[in-house]
Write an enzyme that holds these catalytic residues in place. Structure first.
Site, PDB file in Angstrom:
ATOM      1  N   MET A   1     105.824  81.193 -19.040  1.00  0.00           N
ATOM      2  CA  MET A   1     105.167  82.090 -18.107  1.00  0.00           C
ATOM      3  C   MET A   1     105.971  83.361 -17.897  1.00  0.00           C
ATOM      4  O   MET A   1     105.441  84.474 -17.963  1.00  0.00           O
ATOM      5  CB  MET A   1     104.942  81.377 -16.771  1.00  0.00           C
ATOM      6  CG  MET A   1     104.059  82.131 -15.813  1.00  0.00           C
ATOM      7  SD  MET A   1     102.349  82.295 -16.373  1.00  0.00           S
ATOM      8  CE  MET A   1     101.782  80.614 -16.142  1.00  0.00           C
TER       9      MET A   1
ATOM     10  N   ASP B   1     117.689  83.942 -16.293  1.00  0.00           N
ATOM     11  CA  ASP B   1     117.493  82.499 -16.146  1.00  0.00           C
ATOM     12  C   ASP B   1     118.868  81.882 -15.963  1.00  0.00           C
ATOM     13  O   ASP B   1     119.830  82.243 -16.664  1.00  0.00           O
ATOM     14  CB  ASP B   1     116.802  81.912 -17.384  1.00  0.00           C
ATOM     15  CG  ASP B   1     116.196  80.548 -17.116  1.00  0.00           C
ATOM     16  OD1 ASP B   1     116.967  79.612 -16.818  1.00  0.00           O
ATOM     17  OD2 ASP B   1     114.969  80.411 -17.200  1.00  0.00           O
TER      18      ASP B   1
ATOM     19  N   GLU C   1     108.094  74.573  -9.930  1.00  0.00           N
ATOM     20  CA  GLU C   1     107.130  74.550  -8.829  1.00  0.00           C
ATOM     21  C   GLU C   1     107.617  73.587  -7.746  1.00  0.00           C
ATOM     22  O   GLU C   1     107.067  72.494  -7.548  1.00  0.00           O
ATOM     23  CB  GLU C   1     105.753  74.137  -9.375  1.00  0.00           C
ATOM     24  CG  GLU C   1     104.607  74.358  -8.419  1.00  0.00           C
ATOM     25  CD  GLU C   1     104.212  75.806  -8.222  1.00  0.00           C
ATOM     26  OE1 GLU C   1     103.196  76.047  -7.582  1.00  0.00           O
ATOM     27  OE2 GLU C   1     104.930  76.717  -8.703  1.00  0.00           O
TER      28      GLU C   1
ATOM     29  N   LYS D   1     112.280  77.522  -4.676  1.00  0.00           N
ATOM     30  CA  LYS D   1     111.779  78.890  -4.552  1.00  0.00           C
ATOM     31  C   LYS D   1     112.328  79.560  -3.297  1.00  0.00           C
ATOM     32  O   LYS D   1     112.706  80.749  -3.316  1.00  0.00           O
ATOM     33  CB  LYS D   1     110.244  78.882  -4.540  1.00  0.00           C
ATOM     34  CG  LYS D   1     109.634  78.472  -5.883  1.00  0.00           C
ATOM     35  CD  LYS D   1     108.106  78.465  -5.844  1.00  0.00           C
ATOM     36  CE  LYS D   1     107.480  77.956  -7.134  1.00  0.00           C
ATOM     37  NZ  LYS D   1     107.691  78.834  -8.279  1.00  0.00           N
TER      38      LYS D   1
ATOM     39  N   SER E   1     101.640  78.390  -8.402  1.00  0.00           N
ATOM     40  CA  SER E   1     100.240  78.051  -8.655  1.00  0.00           C
ATOM     41  C   SER E   1      99.662  77.159  -7.574  1.00  0.00           C
ATOM     42  O   SER E   1      98.436  77.023  -7.473  1.00  0.00           O
ATOM     43  CB  SER E   1     100.112  77.342 -10.011  1.00  0.00           C
ATOM     44  OG  SER E   1     100.859  76.135 -10.007  1.00  0.00           O
TER      45      SER E   1
ATOM     46  N   HIS F   1     100.181  85.322  -9.101  1.00  0.00           N
ATOM     47  CA  HIS F   1      99.973  84.125  -9.909  1.00  0.00           C
ATOM     48  C   HIS F   1      99.240  84.442 -11.199  1.00  0.00           C
ATOM     49  O   HIS F   1      98.035  84.715 -11.198  1.00  0.00           O
ATOM     50  CB  HIS F   1      99.189  83.085  -9.104  1.00  0.00           C
ATOM     51  CG  HIS F   1      98.862  81.858  -9.877  1.00  0.00           C
ATOM     52  ND1 HIS F   1      97.659  81.189  -9.759  1.00  0.00           N
ATOM     53  CD2 HIS F   1      99.577  81.163 -10.818  1.00  0.00           C
ATOM     54  CE1 HIS F   1      97.649  80.152 -10.574  1.00  0.00           C
ATOM     55  NE2 HIS F   1      98.797  80.116 -11.224  1.00  0.00           N
TER      56      HIS F   1
ATOM     57  N   ASN G   1      98.304  80.991 -17.981  1.00  0.00           N
ATOM     58  CA  ASN G   1      98.854  80.851 -19.324  1.00  0.00           C
ATOM     59  C   ASN G   1      97.738  80.720 -20.371  1.00  0.00           C
ATOM     60  O   ASN G   1      96.783  79.969 -20.134  1.00  0.00           O
ATOM     61  CB  ASN G   1      99.756  79.607 -19.356  1.00  0.00           C
ATOM     62  CG  ASN G   1     100.633  79.547 -20.583  1.00  0.00           C
ATOM     63  OD1 ASN G   1     101.094  80.561 -21.068  1.00  0.00           O
ATOM     64  ND2 ASN G   1     100.851  78.348 -21.083  1.00  0.00           N
TER      65      ASN G   1
ATOM     66  N   ASN H   1      91.963  78.058  -9.073  1.00  0.00           N
ATOM     67  CA  ASN H   1      92.122  76.601  -9.064  1.00  0.00           C
ATOM     68  C   ASN H   1      91.256  75.959  -7.977  1.00  0.00           C
ATOM     69  O   ASN H   1      90.772  74.830  -8.140  1.00  0.00           O
ATOM     70  CB  ASN H   1      93.586  76.222  -8.859  1.00  0.00           C
ATOM     71  CG  ASN H   1      94.394  76.399 -10.133  1.00  0.00           C
ATOM     72  OD1 ASN H   1      93.863  76.327 -11.226  1.00  0.00           O
ATOM     73  ND2 ASN H   1      95.688  76.634  -9.983  1.00  0.00           N
TER      74      ASN H   1
END
Length: 509
Positions: free
Chosen positions: A16, A35, A94, A99, A121, A142, A145, A192
């Site tokens: 992502m 990262d 997630e 986060k 998400s 958001h 993919n 979603n």
């Protein structure tokens, strides 16, 4: 917080994060990729180079553009290198605690006017920003993919988010060639959330034994034009991913019946039958390809067809279906009641075949129902009562398949398959805009782009007719007693007033 975003950082160099880096750099934006896994950001940049090289090889990108794009992506070795960016996007695991911790670290590095965005998400943007020093600069961003191909991104306002932050992200999305759709911070956001109706209703239909998985998928794919049937889609996304999302949204909405999970998918998850990647889900696979691909139901051979008595709920359906039957060579009876030999072909909305036989006062042994919602030139669904005689079933199937158009025969069910699913999709879409989670335009465009539906749900509802959909839901609700089928106020009010489902509420004040 109104200036243009020209320098952004992405924390999390997975698929992502790399996809976001690609579209940002292609749009002329300087990107820092970080990262905390050693070597991950550099590996992501190298993977991006391979992607760009492939695009050049396919003629979709000039070599000079590919080189310039890659030059705009630099690898950061420490978070402190992100101090001068205009926007930092987190695309990490997630998990709420992770986060929240990352945003706290970022706030210690970046300037106070730097926007902080989360690619979550499923988590609450408000919760992610809860411990921030400046929660107003935190918003959801958001992506889906694969990012370069899925040209939609949800811009999510948390309860504390400054409106201008979302405006800047929407402008950035447009600059990157994506449609930014604005969402309120609710479970599932827009796409979603809207997709729950398609998947959960298909599982309910399967649970009731209305049809086998292949037939459910075929009706929705061939009859309504969805790119994939819901059960083959479950196999693609994998139940170890999708079932927890279903349970999460159901629980986040305090067990709202419309989002009710199915025990079957929990059992399949426990058995490890999660889909294509393991070789078994609703279908079987080998090397990623379906084996024993289900064939269409065989058309029976019938030497002599009985006359057909057609029962419909309106004159337009009667004229359309009578023309079809005559073109197929049927002898269509014209009387108010069927003869004793006739196949009684009924076209109800929302009813099961048993209730339709009662409504039209036909012999259930000779009754077969035809879904009037489907375009009969594209696909046809026949539904039986529990008492339908095999000869009448075979006669109806043989007749309706005479011109080569596909036919599915299903067991008794309120609303057939297509009616049930489409009514639920449109009803849920109406609830989403009624709750101000999204605008009409953002809802329709987001679902069309993000889920690949042939039309936006509310636009689709208008093309079918709000009154038909309201009738379907009211009858399903009455026959089943299940609150999942209750019509929402958005659909009910517009159907009652004869308004478009895309008609907004009047402005107040």
């Amino acid at each position: 917080m109104t200036r243009e975003i020209n320098h952004l950082a992405i924390v999390g160099a997975g698929v992502m994060g790399t996809g976001i880096a690609q579209i940002a750099a292609q749009a002329g934006i300087e990107v820092l990729l970080f990262d905390n896994r050693e070597g991950a950001a550099q590996a992501a940049r190298e993977n991006l180079k391979q992607t760009l090289d492939k695009l050049v090889g396919k003629g979709k990108l000039q070599a000079g553009e590919a080189g310039a794009t890659l030059d705009r992506v630099r690898v950061a070795t420490a978070l402190t290198e992100l101090r001068h960016v205009d926007l930092a996007i987190e695309a990490i695991i997630e998990r709420l605690d992770a986060k929240q911790a990352l945003l706290a670290e970022l706030e210690a590095v970046v300037a106070d006017d730097c926007v902080l965005a989360t690619n979550t998400s499923s988590l609450s943007v408000t919760s992610i920003a809860r411990n921030c020093r400046i929660p107003g600069r935190v918003a959801g961003f958001h992506f889906f993919n694969p990012v370069p191909l899925m040209k939609v991104v949800e811009v999510i306002d948390g309860l504390a988010t400054d409106r201008q932050v979302g405006d800047r992200l929407q402008a950035l999305a447009a600059r990157m060639g994506h449609r930014g759709i604005r969402a309120k911070d609710t479970p599932g956001f827009i796409i979603n959330h809207a997709g729950r109706a398609y998947s959960t209703e298909a599982l309910q239909i399967l649970k009731e034994g209305v049809a086998e998985p292949a037939e459910i998928d075929r009706i929705l794919r061939e009859g309504l034009g969805f790119r994939m049937g819901p059960l083959e889609l479950f196999d693609l996304t994998a139940l170890d991913v999708s079932h927890p999302v279903i349970e999460s949204i159901y629980n986040q909405f305090y067990q709202e019946p419309r989002y009710r999970p199915a025990a079957l998918t929990r059992q399949m998850l426990e058995a490890g039958h999660v889909g294509r990647k393991v070789g078994r889900g609703f279908y079987r696979y080998a090397d990623g390809h379906m084996v024993d691909v289900p064939k269409a139901q065989p058309v029976p051979v019938v030497e002599a067809l009985p006359p057909v008595w057609l029962g419909t709920e309106n004159q337009a359906d009667h004229a359309r279906l009578a023309t079809l039957l005559e073109r197929l060579g049927a002898q269509v009876e014209q009387g108010a009641t069927p003869s004793s030999e006739a196949l009684c072909l009924l076209a109800p909305y929302g009813l099961d075949a048993t209730s339709a036989a009662e409504r039209f006062a036909t012999d259930p042994k000779r009754t077969v129902c035809l879904d009037p919602l489907l375009d009969s030139a594209r696909y046809r669904t026949l539904m039986l009562t529990p008492a339908t005689h095999p000869d009448m079933r075979n006669a109806a199937h043989a007749l309706l398949a005479r011109d080569g158009v596909g036919v599915s025969v299903i067991n008794d069910s309120v609303g057939f398959v297509a009616q049930r699913v489409l009514a639920m999709v449109v009803n849920l879409a109406g609830d989403i805009v009624q709750q101000r989670i999204a605008s009409v335009d953002d809802l329709d465009e987001g679902v069309r782009r993000g889920l690949g539906y042939p039309q936006g749900p509310l636009e689709w509802g208008d093309s079918v007719g709000a009154r038909h959909l309201l009738t379907i839901l009211e009858r399903m609700s009455e026959l089943t007693g299940d609150p999942r089928y209750r019509p929402g106020p958005w659909l009910r009010r517009r159907a009652t007033l004869g308004l478009s489902l895309r008609h907004n509420e009047p402005a107040l004040g």
